[in-house]
Each structure stands twice: as structure tokens, then as C-alpha cells.
Design an enzyme around this catalytic site. Sequence first.
Site, PDB file in Angstrom:
ATOM      1  N   SER A 158       0.836  -1.199   0.000  1.00 22.38           N
ATOM      2  CA  SER A 158       0.000   0.000   0.000  1.00 22.38           C
ATOM      3  C   SER A 158       0.867   1.242   0.000  1.00 22.38           C
ATOM      4  O   SER A 158       1.999   1.238   0.484  1.00 22.38           O
ATOM      5  CB  SER A 158      -0.894   0.024   1.237  1.00 22.38           C
ATOM      6  OG  SER A 158      -1.540   1.276   1.381  1.00 22.38           O
ATOM      7  N   TYR A 184      -1.297  -0.723  10.454  1.00 25.86           N
ATOM      8  CA  TYR A 184      -1.492  -1.048   9.037  1.00 25.86           C
ATOM      9  C   TYR A 184      -0.265  -0.661   8.220  1.00 25.86           C
ATOM     10  O   TYR A 184       0.229  -1.460   7.413  1.00 25.86           O
ATOM     11  CB  TYR A 184      -2.722  -0.314   8.516  1.00 25.86           C
ATOM     12  CG  TYR A 184      -3.000  -0.537   7.048  1.00 25.86           C
ATOM     13  CD1 TYR A 184      -3.474  -1.753   6.587  1.00 25.86           C
ATOM     14  CD2 TYR A 184      -2.798   0.489   6.121  1.00 25.86           C
ATOM     15  CE1 TYR A 184      -3.743  -1.963   5.241  1.00 25.86           C
ATOM     16  CE2 TYR A 184      -3.059   0.290   4.769  1.00 25.86           C
ATOM     17  CZ  TYR A 184      -3.529  -0.936   4.337  1.00 25.86           C
ATOM     18  OH  TYR A 184      -3.780  -1.135   2.994  1.00 25.86           O
TER      19      TYR A 184
END
Length: 337
Positions: A158, A184
Amino acid sequence: MSNQSPLGTGFGRASTTSDVIKGIDLRGKIAIVTGANAGLGQETARTLAGAGAHVIAAVRDVKNAQRTLAGVDGLEFDTLDLIDSKSIAAFAERFLASGRALDILVNNAGIFCRPFALDSRGIESHFAVNHLGHFELTTRLWPALVKANGARVVTVSSLAHRIAPVSFEDINFERREYQPILGYAQSKTANALFAVELGRRGRDQGVRAFAVHPGVIVETDIIDHLSDDEKHAIGEWTPDGRPVIDPASGYKSIPQGAATAVWCATSPLLEGLGGVYCESSDIAPVVSPELVASWGGIAADPSHPAGVMPHAIDPVAAQRLWTLSEELTGTRLSQSE
């Protein structure tokens, strides 16, 4: 020597899975896609199967996946829970027992911005699911990947990797404040570093590894646990509740978001390459911390140009992460050979 330099593929943020798979024939190929029941994984599985591959949808809920992928030819379904080491081992054993080579492994499943939690081993949940689960799956499937003589492993990272490196001294947030986005982000940096070291270790056995940033996609169920206020706060939903789809600004549809994983898994342009971070169906350039800071300090703003931060492709950090991952999972490539 790093291959982290764009190829000039002609694809871009608006390119879709249909665009990148055009002209690709995957008949006779075997693929595994984790999290294939919805969102990016479902689109990836559909696209690979549509090009002729036999795709194993590795999911927690087989019945749900069979429902969402009904009518797609060339699929089989099997149970996999990435937070459960026993489930990972059982899945890998079943596949290896079939004697098949594995041409494509797409490590797609993951969790996003969850409240603090530890898995059964005491590992922070984002790191455990997004990174360690796929690390263990890949290492256990290693004999089948080698057998393919040209396999590709694609792991979904990401743009959020820009927010934080892997904190090797405090993986579990014991000495720093936990924030869901930091958990994350750390796991997404780990995904990128995993591709770097897997690419190095697999080079001589024909296994290529890639990490991908799919774009910001809000039509998937990965953010279903967020409140409406939280969704609006991060700019991914319009005031009237519709998802933002604006590829020029980094907000993509599901077919646009899945395109880079499909491209990495299949493109002949990547023959002989690996261990790189990709986005918008090309290898991403490296961007400096100073450049990212000049964008206003919003490390994960998708509207900025493509790029991967040096900490996410650092070969020393990648080797350190690999060693830690072996220790935490008890799996090694040598054990699987």
C-alpha cells in the site's frame, strides 16, 4: 543491483484488469489468490481465470466465495485463515499433496486499521495477518513455486508504507502508542520488504516477487468496520455517501485497483525482474523522504505522484525482516525444499 525503475509500460492509474490481461494466455497455469471472495481478490481471481488459468480461491468462508464467484469457470475453493498457523499449514499441505506446480501466488487478503489486538502468538494483528500469514503461506508453498520454473509471487502492499517503516524493536507497540493506521502502515512496509528479500532468494530458482500498491479503493469490504464519519474524514466518500472514484487522484475502481497485481502476475515485460514495488501497472520510482515531506506531510495522500520510499525497499531491512519472520512463524524455505 535494484531494478526499482519504471519501464514505461503505457498503462496508468485508469488502466483496468481488462487492459493489462489483453493478449495474455494463461492456459495450463495454476494460481492461488488469497481473499478471493470479494473486492480486489475477487477481481484478480476472475481475471486470471478468464485468461485460462486454474485458480484456487483461498478464503476463510468457502460458501461465501462460491456464491460471489458463481458462474466463473476454472475455479476451485479451499479454506485459509491467515491468522491461524494451523490453517495455513493445512492449506499448504493439501496443495502440495496434489503434486501441482504453482505458477502464480497472489497474496491479496488483509485487514485495515483495526483496533489493537494480538494473535494467538502475541503478535499485533496487522503484522500477523498482512505479513506473517502470507510469509508462512509462501514459504510452505515453496516447493510448488520452484517446480513451476518461472513462478511469480505478488503481494499487495500500500501507499501507506510511506507512513511508517517496520519498527523492529517494537513490532507489537509495547513501547509506543498504538494507532490503527500505524499498525497497518508497518504491515504494508513489511509486505514490500518481503518482496525484496523473496526476490533475492528466489532469483536462482526462477521465483520472482513483486509488491503492489493497488490505489485507494473504497468499494471493498476491508473498510466496512469504519464508521461513516471515519470514512468521510479520510476523503474516500462523497457527502451523499458514494465512494470516490477518481483514478487521476489515486481513488480507483476495483478493476483499476486489481490491475497492477494482475499485471505483475502475468506481464512479459517483467521477465527476469523481481523484488520490486509496483503501482499503476508499472514499476514505481523511488521517492525521497524529503520529497514526500514537501507534499505537505500527508504521507499517504494518493493524489501525489507514484513512488516507493527507500525504507520499504531497503535490502538490509528486508533481510532483517525475513530472519524475524522465520523466528516468529517457525517456517523457512530450506524446510520446505
